[in-house]
Scaffold this motif. Structure first.
Motif, PDB file in Angstrom:
ATOM      1  N   CYS A 235       5.813  -0.677  -7.144  1.00  0.00           N
ATOM      2  CA  CYS A 235       6.272  -0.146  -8.151  1.00  0.00           C
ATOM      3  C   CYS A 235       4.291   0.606  -8.373  1.00  0.00           C
ATOM      4  N   TYR A 236       4.397   1.936  -7.922  1.00  0.00           N
ATOM      5  CA  TYR A 236       2.980   2.319  -8.146  1.00  0.00           C
ATOM      6  C   TYR A 236       2.557   3.058  -8.486  1.00  0.00           C
ATOM      7  N   PRO A 255      -4.574   9.680  -3.614  1.00  0.00           N
ATOM      8  CA  PRO A 255      -4.357   8.615  -1.784  1.00  0.00           C
ATOM      9  C   PRO A 255      -5.175   7.605  -1.402  1.00  0.00           C
ATOM     10  N   HIS A 256      -4.603   6.719  -0.538  1.00  0.00           N
ATOM     11  CA  HIS A 256      -4.337   5.368   0.195  1.00  0.00           C
ATOM     12  C   HIS A 256      -5.723   5.772   1.158  1.00  0.00           C
ATOM     13  N   VAL A 261      -2.838  13.236  -0.827  1.00  0.00           N
ATOM     14  CA  VAL A 261      -2.020  12.578  -1.577  1.00  0.00           C
ATOM     15  C   VAL A 261      -0.594  12.414  -0.533  1.00  0.00           C
ATOM     16  N   ALA A 262       0.277  11.462  -1.541  1.00  0.00           N
ATOM     17  CA  ALA A 262       1.418  12.191  -0.936  1.00  0.00           C
ATOM     18  C   ALA A 262       2.418  12.421  -1.952  1.00  0.00           C
ATOM     19  N   ILE A 263       3.329  13.325  -2.103  1.00  0.00           N
ATOM     20  CA  ILE A 263       3.790  13.969  -2.511  1.00  0.00           C
ATOM     21  C   ILE A 263       5.565  13.447  -1.860  1.00  0.00           C
ATOM     22  N   GLN A 302      -0.241  -8.282  -8.774  1.00  0.00           N
ATOM     23  CA  GLN A 302      -1.103  -6.797  -8.594  1.00  0.00           C
ATOM     24  C   GLN A 302      -1.000  -7.191  -6.388  1.00  0.00           C
ATOM     25  N   TRP A 303      -1.095  -5.925  -5.732  1.00  0.00           N
ATOM     26  CA  TRP A 303      -1.630  -6.397  -4.152  1.00  0.00           C
ATOM     27  C   TRP A 303      -2.126  -5.236  -3.649  1.00  0.00           C
ATOM     28  N   ARG A 304      -2.963  -4.469  -2.894  1.00  0.00           N
ATOM     29  CA  ARG A 304      -3.191  -3.541  -2.039  1.00  0.00           C
ATOM     30  C   ARG A 304      -3.918  -4.034  -0.550  1.00  0.00           C
ATOM     31  N   ARG A 305      -3.134  -3.542  -0.058  1.00  0.00           N
ATOM     32  CA  ARG A 305      -3.844  -3.104   1.766  1.00  0.00           C
ATOM     33  C   ARG A 305      -5.378  -3.831   1.558  1.00  0.00           C
ATOM     34  N   ASN A 306      -6.645  -3.078   0.584  1.00  0.00           N
ATOM     35  CA  ASN A 306      -7.638  -3.048   1.762  1.00  0.00           C
ATOM     36  C   ASN A 306      -8.541  -2.738  -0.081  1.00  0.00           C
TER      37      ASN A 306
END
Length: 398
Positions: A235-236, A255-256, A261-263, A302-306
């Motif tokens: 869930c983001y 943006p990651h 930005v993803a739409i 919580q988790w994130r790629r970097n």
């Protein structure tokens, strides 16, 4: 009436035929375009109601009758008048409690229609008392403290912009400003100039801003980017705008890293929620449930790629230690400083299937290869758990 129309119009038509045709001046073309726009924008029922009222007023003023007008009142804010015959009760003659009960039963569209009847009903229908219920029923599940703060900033910015001195409108814009009240009848919400008759800080104004999709608000989306395999059971955070035509949302994801930005379009209601924790997606959530976690508990982590990415919330369960056989009578996993977290939508042996954290001093753990695990929430609400299980992928992920 029809005969009168023909007698009046035919001489005028013959007169026009006798005139020499000349090119129209530029302003006439502008007015013709405005006329087409006007008849398109003004609802038919408003026109028919005005004609009916005009005929009624003409009847009373030209034909003697035993009936008399009890009251004809004009308001500065709403262009209408009230005609009440003797012995006929008006809605406004009802006891205050009865009128309030009627207004409480009206849907949002009904309240908006009643607000356009007269200034007295308008002052009642825009009251926060009636709109709090509608706001909670439709938007309560996706609106959180962050969205409310965003709305307050939006109001403040509009008030600041209204203090800026505007130039005098010219030409077509001046004419449009005269007939601007018709836009409010159609429940369109845009800038402050179109909402001059509605308080910016009212709940009704906020409701209409959400309903028309003109206000983007922060919330969270399950399985972002239409269930992309890399985001299943997550869930983001996103910015959302409602589309009343499809009753779905458009989502803009931040943006990651260096990515744009993803739409995502056509996001349904069931994939949305208000953020459960009122913190930025870039901030670590300080866990307050670590000491009570036991095998079988449902959690979000919580988790994130970097380090450049914002956190997302990922669903998992508390598992048993490798030294434990899972027998409830002999399990002592809850006494260990190590807590095992399982993500069972991944295949056994996958590096994403299991991880462990330290119960005593857990902060952020991980690396650039496997990502970084942050704060933990224990799920106690059956509704939250059911939502996650409903989103379970059809196939186990690698």
């Amino acid at each position: 009436m029809l005969l009168y129309f023909f007698i009046t119009c035919f001489p005028f038509i013959f007169f026009l035929k006798s005139l020499t045709l000349k090119p129209l001046p530029p302003w006439a073309t502008e007015m013709r375009l405005l006329s087409l726009w006007f008849w398109k924008e003004v609802p038919f029922f408003s026109i028919s109601k005005s004609i009916k009222n005009s005929l009624s007023l003409s009847f009373f003023t030209t034909i003697p009758s035993k009936m008399s007008l009890k009251k004809i009142s004009f308001t500065s804010k709403v262009d209408n008048f009230e005609e009440i015959e003797e012995g006929v009760m008006s809605v406004l003659d009802l006891p205050e409690l009865v009128l309030e009960c009627i207004l409480e039963k009206l849907p949002p569209a009904g309240l908006c229609s009643m607000a356009g009847v007269c200034s007295s009903l308008r002052s009642r229908c825009i009251s926060d008392h009636f709109w709090e219920k509608h706001m909670k029923e439709k938007w309560g599940r996706v609106i959180g403290p962050a969205a409310y703060r965003e709305w307050q900033w939006h109001i403040a910015s509009r008030k600041d912009s209204s203090h800026v001195k505007q130039g005098k409108p010219k030409g077509l814009m001046r004419i449009l400003s005269i007939i601007r009240p018709f836009w409010w009848i159609k429940l369109k919400v845009d800038d402050s100039s179109k909402q001059s008759s509605l308080p910016d800080d009212s709940i009704m104004s906020w409701y209409l801003a959400l309903e028309t999709g003109r206000f983007w608000f922060p919330a969270q989306v399950y399985n972002r980017e239409n269930g992309h395999v890399g985001f299943m059971l997550s869930c983001y955070d996103a910015e959302l705008s409602y589309d009343p035509g499809t009753e779905t949302f458009q989502a803009r994801y931040p943006p990651h890293g260096r990515r744009a930005v993803a739409i995502e379009n056509c996001v349904p209601w069931e994939r949305l929620r208000a953020p459960p924790i009122d913190t930025s997606p870039h901030d670590l959530h300080i866990s307050d449930c670590l000491n009570e976690l036991r095998p079988g508990d449902n959690i979000e982590i919580q988790w994130r790629r970097n380090k450049e990415f914002p956190y997302g919330w990922w669903y998992g369960v508390v598992g048993h230690l490798e030294s434990c056989d899972g027998n409830e009578n002999y399990c002592r996993c809850h006494n260990s400083d190590t807590v095992v977290l399982e993500f069972n939508h991944y295949t056994p042996g996958s590096r994403w299937r299991r991880t462990s954290i330290n119960r005593k001093d857990h902060r952020e753990e991980g690396n650039e290869a496997d990502g970084f695990y942050g704060g933990i929430r224990k799920l106690s609400s059956e509704e939250e758990i059911t939502t996650w299980k409903r989103l379970w992928p059809a196939e186990i992920l690698e």
